[in-house]
Design an enzyme around this catalytic site. Structure first.
Site, PDB file in Angstrom:
ATOM      1  N   PRO A  88       0.920  -1.279   0.001  1.00 37.52           N
ATOM      2  CA  PRO A  88      -0.273   0.067  -0.298  1.00 37.52           C
ATOM      3  C   PRO A  88       1.078   1.422   0.181  1.00 37.52           C
ATOM      4  CG  PRO A  88      -0.179  -0.577   2.715  1.00 37.52           C
ATOM      5  CD  PRO A  88       0.392  -2.082   1.369  1.00 37.52           C
ATOM      6  N   ALA A  97      10.522   3.705  -1.778  1.00 37.25           N
ATOM      7  CA  ALA A  97      11.892   3.345  -1.922  1.00 37.25           C
ATOM      8  C   ALA A  97      11.365   2.058  -2.894  1.00 37.25           C
ATOM      9  CB  ALA A  97      12.574   3.064  -0.405  1.00 37.25           C
ATOM     10  N   ALA A  98      10.597   0.843  -2.432  1.00 39.72           N
ATOM     11  CA  ALA A  98      11.073   0.036  -2.865  1.00 39.72           C
ATOM     12  C   ALA A  98      10.953   0.145  -4.696  1.00 39.72           C
ATOM     13  CB  ALA A  98      10.068  -0.967  -2.112  1.00 39.72           C
ATOM     14  N   ASP A 139      14.661   3.906   4.395  1.00 44.98           N
ATOM     15  CA  ASP A 139      13.350   2.823   3.499  1.00 44.98           C
ATOM     16  C   ASP A 139      14.741   2.106   2.437  1.00 44.98           C
ATOM     17  OD1 ASP A 139      11.971   4.091   5.649  1.00 44.98           O
ATOM     18  OD2 ASP A 139      10.752   4.936   3.659  1.00 44.98           O
TER      19      ASP A 139
HETATM   20  C1  MEV Z   1      10.191   6.999   7.237  1.00 46.39           C
HETATM   21  O1  MEV Z   1       9.918   5.097   6.768  1.00 46.39           O
HETATM   22  C2  MEV Z   1      10.619   6.408   8.076  1.00 46.39           C
HETATM   23  C3  MEV Z   1      11.785   8.147   8.032  1.00 46.39           C
HETATM   24  O2  MEV Z   1      11.555   7.933   9.450  1.00 46.39           O
HETATM   25  C4  MEV Z   1      11.530   9.036   7.814  1.00 46.39           C
HETATM   26  C5  MEV Z   1      12.813   8.471   7.282  1.00 46.39           C
HETATM   27  O3  MEV Z   1      13.876   7.725   7.873  1.00 46.39           O
HETATM   28  O4  MEV Z   1      13.470   9.397   6.504  1.00 46.39           O
HETATM   29  C6  MEV Z   1       9.509   8.524   9.076  1.00 46.39           C
END
Ligand code: MEV
Length: 298
Positions: A88, A97-98, A139
């Site tokens: 999602p 990122a994926a 990510d």
């Molecule tokens: C997002 O998946 C994680 C956060 O810590 C943002 C980041 O690490 O860039 C909220």
């Protein structure tokens, strides 16, 4: 076939943006992509039915991110990239990122470029920056490399080892949120009340350090308690929603060892830690539609 995993941050989200450590895992659900020489550059995303061309000044972040990735190659033919997304979007599982990792991986394969997964993670930062402005890099790193690892901005990833797999159950609130906005909200809180937020980040760091030991020792009862505490600290920064809180509570009442929101918060996903595989299957039913189990080996 190019592949980018989804990720679950076990502990340390948000603090990780500010240089603190986090522990995250790569999951088998993610994004698969294939690239083929074509007349024009094009990106197709299913099951969303999206088709776009790269545009560095485009209005859509996906157009700009695709342009940024293509510009990172010195020589290549025009390419049509088709990606299938199993995550999602805007849900804290590292969907953007994926996609970036899978697209780069697919292009590398199509043009015969070889690089390590760590190099692929680094390359995917150009994609992530379009979406998140100031991503920590957790990510794209977990998406490319996977496993269970301690991540700290600017430092080599530290893989964690354990002989006990983690039984995670991921629940989706159905509420989406913007990572960029949630990161900006934490930054605002930090600017307005540096002492309070720094104390929260310091607390999160202590939980992360203890969680590393708990994972390595296979002590999932201790790990569950640390997850609950991290959830409380994230809630204190207004990153939780009523629905996510209720889901975490329901999972704990149903026997989870711990539960917390994961990723940017403000919506998206939570996860629960189960003691064993059968427990995970039971908790999945408690967490309702969209919930799934991820078994991760460290
Ligand atoms: C997002 O998946 C994680 C956060 O810590 C943002 C980041 O690490 O860039 C909220």
């Amino acid at each position: 076939m190019g592949f980018g995993r989804g990720k679950v941050i076990l502990l340390g989200e948000h603090a990780v943006v500010h240089g603190y450590p986090a522990i995250a895992v790569g999951i088998e659900r993610g994004v698969h992509a294939e690239a083929q020489p074509a007349k024009h550059d094009r990106l197709r995303l299913s099951p969303w039915g999206l088709e776009l061309e790269p545009a560095s000044d485009g209005t859509e972040p996906l157009e700009r991110a695709f342009a940024a990735v293509l510009e990172s190659y010195e020589e290549r033919p025009p390419l049509e990239v088709s990606a299938t997304v199993e995550l999602p979007a805007g849900a804290g599982l590292g969907c953007s990122a994926a996609i970036g990792v899978a697209v780069l991986d697919a292009i590398d394969e199509a043009i015969g470029r070889r690089r390590t997964r760590a190099e692929l993670a680094e390359a995917a930062l150009v994609w992530e920056r379009v979406f998140h402005g100031n991503p920590s890099g957790v990510d794209n790193t977990m998406s490319a490399v996977g496993g269970v690892a301690l991540f700290r901005r600017g430092e080599p990833l530290v893989p964690l080892r354990s002989n006990k797999p983690l039984h995670l159950v991921i629940g989706y609130s159905g509420e989406s949120s913007s990572t960029k906005e949630m990161v900006a909200s934490v930054r605002r809180q930090l600017e307005e009340d540096r002492a309070r937020v720094t104390q929260t980040f310091d607390g999160i760091e202590t939980l992360v350090r203890n969680a590393k030991l708990a994972i390595e020792a296979g002590d999932h009862v201790a790990l569950g308690q640390l997850l609950d505490l991290n959830h409380t600290l994230l809630s204190s920064m207004m990153l939780c929603t009523t629905k996510l809180d209720a889901m975490c509570q329901a999972a704990r009442e149903a026997g989870a060892l711990g539960a917390k929101i994961t990723g940017a918060g403000g919506g998206g996903c939570m996860f629960a830690l189960a003691a064993k595989r059968e427990e995970a299957a039971r908790l999945k039913d408690v967490l309702g539609e969209g919930a799934f189990v991820a078994e991760v080996s460290a």
